[in-house]
Design a protein around this motif. Structure first.
Motif, PDB file in Angstrom:
ATOM      1  N   VAL A 467       0.849  -1.201   0.000  1.00 43.67           N
ATOM      2  CA  VAL A 467       0.000   0.000   0.000  1.00 43.67           C
ATOM      3  C   VAL A 467       0.882   1.247   0.000  1.00 43.67           C
ATOM      4  N   ALA A 468       1.877   1.255   0.883  1.00 41.39           N
ATOM      5  CA  ALA A 468       2.760   2.422   0.936  1.00 41.39           C
ATOM      6  C   ALA A 468       3.506   2.591  -0.387  1.00 41.39           C
ATOM      7  N   ALA A 470       2.467   1.883  -3.297  1.00 42.42           N
ATOM      8  CA  ALA A 470       1.582   2.428  -4.324  1.00 42.42           C
ATOM      9  C   ALA A 470       1.166   3.866  -3.996  1.00 42.42           C
ATOM     10  N   ARG A 471       0.951   4.134  -2.711  1.00 42.23           N
ATOM     11  CA  ARG A 471       0.416   5.455  -2.343  1.00 42.23           C
ATOM     12  C   ARG A 471       1.504   6.503  -2.150  1.00 42.23           C
ATOM     13  N   HIS A 472       2.650   6.081  -1.635  1.00 38.88           N
ATOM     14  CA  HIS A 472       3.721   7.052  -1.359  1.00 38.88           C
ATOM     15  C   HIS A 472       5.026   6.603  -2.007  1.00 38.88           C
TER      16      HIS A 472
END
Ligand code: PLP
Length: 482
Positions: A467-468, A470-472
């Motif tokens: 998730v990180a 992809a998001r950050h």
């Protein structure tokens, strides 16, 4: 020493490998105001270290040339080396898109012949190669449907019907096109629920988008009834043909009532995609949508070919003619296989998937029984309940077995889903070895489930925070002096 992963970390003042020839043309001084003040912070690395750096990175990746890679849905299928040889021919690789037509007749012929072959395979009347990818083709298909309704003064149609077993790009595309998405549930067999479809179709239906085979790997048994229901309501039928490999040369979407289709040339028709190169989302349509196709179609003119733009064109969705070299590779593939080879590849895709499905069913639960097309979906729900080992853990365990995992947690309508597409080109030995790898992970889940929560242990990167990531994403190197 800590591992240096970035080329910037290997930089040492004064090292380098650029050998610039002495300047032999008059120097033009760049005006002072346009010159940068600090020198660019390019990494300074000797040639041998540079070469080793990228070779080491390349060894840490995994692709179809390394081993079995059974991703479902977005699968890289066959990448023949011949395709790259064709695309590298100077007459294709060295042309400029603004060259006069008479100097690029061969390229126009490639576009026209690829269109003819793919119209024959899909049962469509005309085709464009402008969209750069599958989802981009869907978007164009939606524009064509909208333009058709608008040209008839029919402005009420703002709803697109999309079965819940569709590829995720279908609802995303419809929403981007300003349409309201009506989700149609699947029945117990994994096919479109006809009663729900009948209830949803009406005067406000712009059309239906059908992924077929759907993301459960099933060919919808009621496909003729589906297109009839939508047409009777005045809507158009869109066929997501990204994965045409199980049906090509066997049945044609155009004969099943579809008005418009996109193909992922970069999946079914062999050009490498993703890290391997760009795509092409060819869009074919029936005569009723032809007037709205994008600009620059190659057409026969006199003794040769010319570009032509349809009268009521929706415009361009990409510059020029799309990713031309992808079309070169696809045409090479089609001509290599020929009229007999194409259905043979389709039969092989279905045979491989059913062979592996039946072997894996000895341990794993399948989302649906019966014959699948080019892919199938495992559900690890029971395994998770019994052992705590999830679909994610199985996928990570497969990495330690040396194969690439299948697509995980998709389609969304299957709990703990693992979606497997072996593709038409894998040997039986490879499929058997893959089955053994899946069994080894299953058995490990029974005897030592804890170890699978820690898997993979053999890969350079273990469980990144997806998730990180992809998001950050960290896309910029932070220099020490900053
Ligand atoms: C891959 C795929 C798409 C999207 O294609 P892209 O080239 O990734 O945009 C659409 N539908 C299906 C069924 C697919 O498998």
């Amino acid at each position: 020493m800590a591992e240096q992963l970035l080329i910037f970390e290997k930089s040492r003042e004064g090292r380098g490998c650029a050998l610039m020839p002495p300047c032999d043309v008059p120097r033009e001084e760049i005006p002072e105001v346009l010159r940068r003040k600090p020198a660019p912070r390019l990494p300074q690395v000797a040639e041998v270290d540079l070469s080793r750096h990228y070779t080491q990175l390349a060894k840490r990746t995994y692709g179809v040339n390394d081993g079995f890679y059974p991703l479902g849905s977005c699968t890289m299928k066959y990448n023949p080396k011949l395709g790259d040889q064709l695309a590298a021919l100077p007459g294709f690789a060295g042309v400029h898109p603004l060259q006069p037509e008479h100097t690029v007749q061969g390229c126009l012929q490639v576009l026209a012949e690829a269109e003819r072959a793919l119209c024959e395979i899909t049962g469509m009347d005309e085709m464009t190669f402008q969209p750069a990818a599958g989802a981009h083709g869907e978007y164009l298909g939606l524009l064509l449907m909208k333009a058709f309704h608008r040209s008839r003064g029919d402005t009420r149609r703002d709803k697109i019907l999309i079965p819940d077993a569709a590829h995720g790009t279908n609802p995303a595309t419809a929403a981007m096109g300003g349409m309201q998405v009506i989700s149609i549930p699947s029945d117990k067999r994994g096919c479109v629920d006809l009663d729900a479809l009948r209830a949803a179709a009406g005067e406000d239906t712009a059309g239906l988008m059908l992924t077929n085979p759907n993301t459960l790997g099933l060919f919808d048994e009621n496909i003729l009834e589906i297109t009839k229901i939508v047409h009777d309501a005045g809507g158009l039928c869109y066929y997501d043909g990204a994965n045409l490999n199980p049906i090509m040369g066997m049945v044609r979407p155009g004969d099943m009532g579809f008005d418009v289709i996109h193909l992922n040339l970069h999946k079914t028709f062999s050009p490498p995609h993703g890290g391997g190169g760009p795509g092409a989302g060819a869009v074919g349509c029936k005569a009723l949508l032809v007037p709205f196709l994008p600009l620059y179609k190659a057409v026969a003119a006199g003794d040769g070919y010319a570009f032509s733009s349809p009268a009521q064109s929706v415009g361009s969705v990409r510059s020029f003619y799309g990713n031309f070299l992808v079309v070169v590779r696809a045409l090479g593939y089609i001509l290599t296989l020929g009229a007999e080879g194409i259905p043979q590849a389709a039969r092989q895709a279905v045979l491989s998937a059913n062979y592996l499905k039946n072997r894996l069913a000895q341990r794993y639960d399948m989302a649906h029984d019966g014959v699948c097309m080019h892919e199938f979906v495992i559900t690890a729900a029971r395994l998770k309940k019994e052992t705590g080992v999830s679909a994610m853990d199985v996928a990570k365990g497969l990495l330690d077995q040396g194969i690439h995992p299948p697509t995980m947690y998709f389609p969304l309508i299957v709990e703990e889903a693992l979606m497997v597409e072996p593709t038409e080109t894998e040997a039986r030995e490879t499929l058997d070895a893959a089955a053994e790898a899946f069994f080894a992970v299953y058995d490990q889940a029974q005897t030592d489930p804890e170890s699978l929560h820690r898997a993979p242990v053999t890969t350079p990167v273990r469980r990144p925070d997806e998730v990180a990531a992809a998001r950050h994403p960290k896309l910029r190197y932070a220099f020490a002096q900053e």
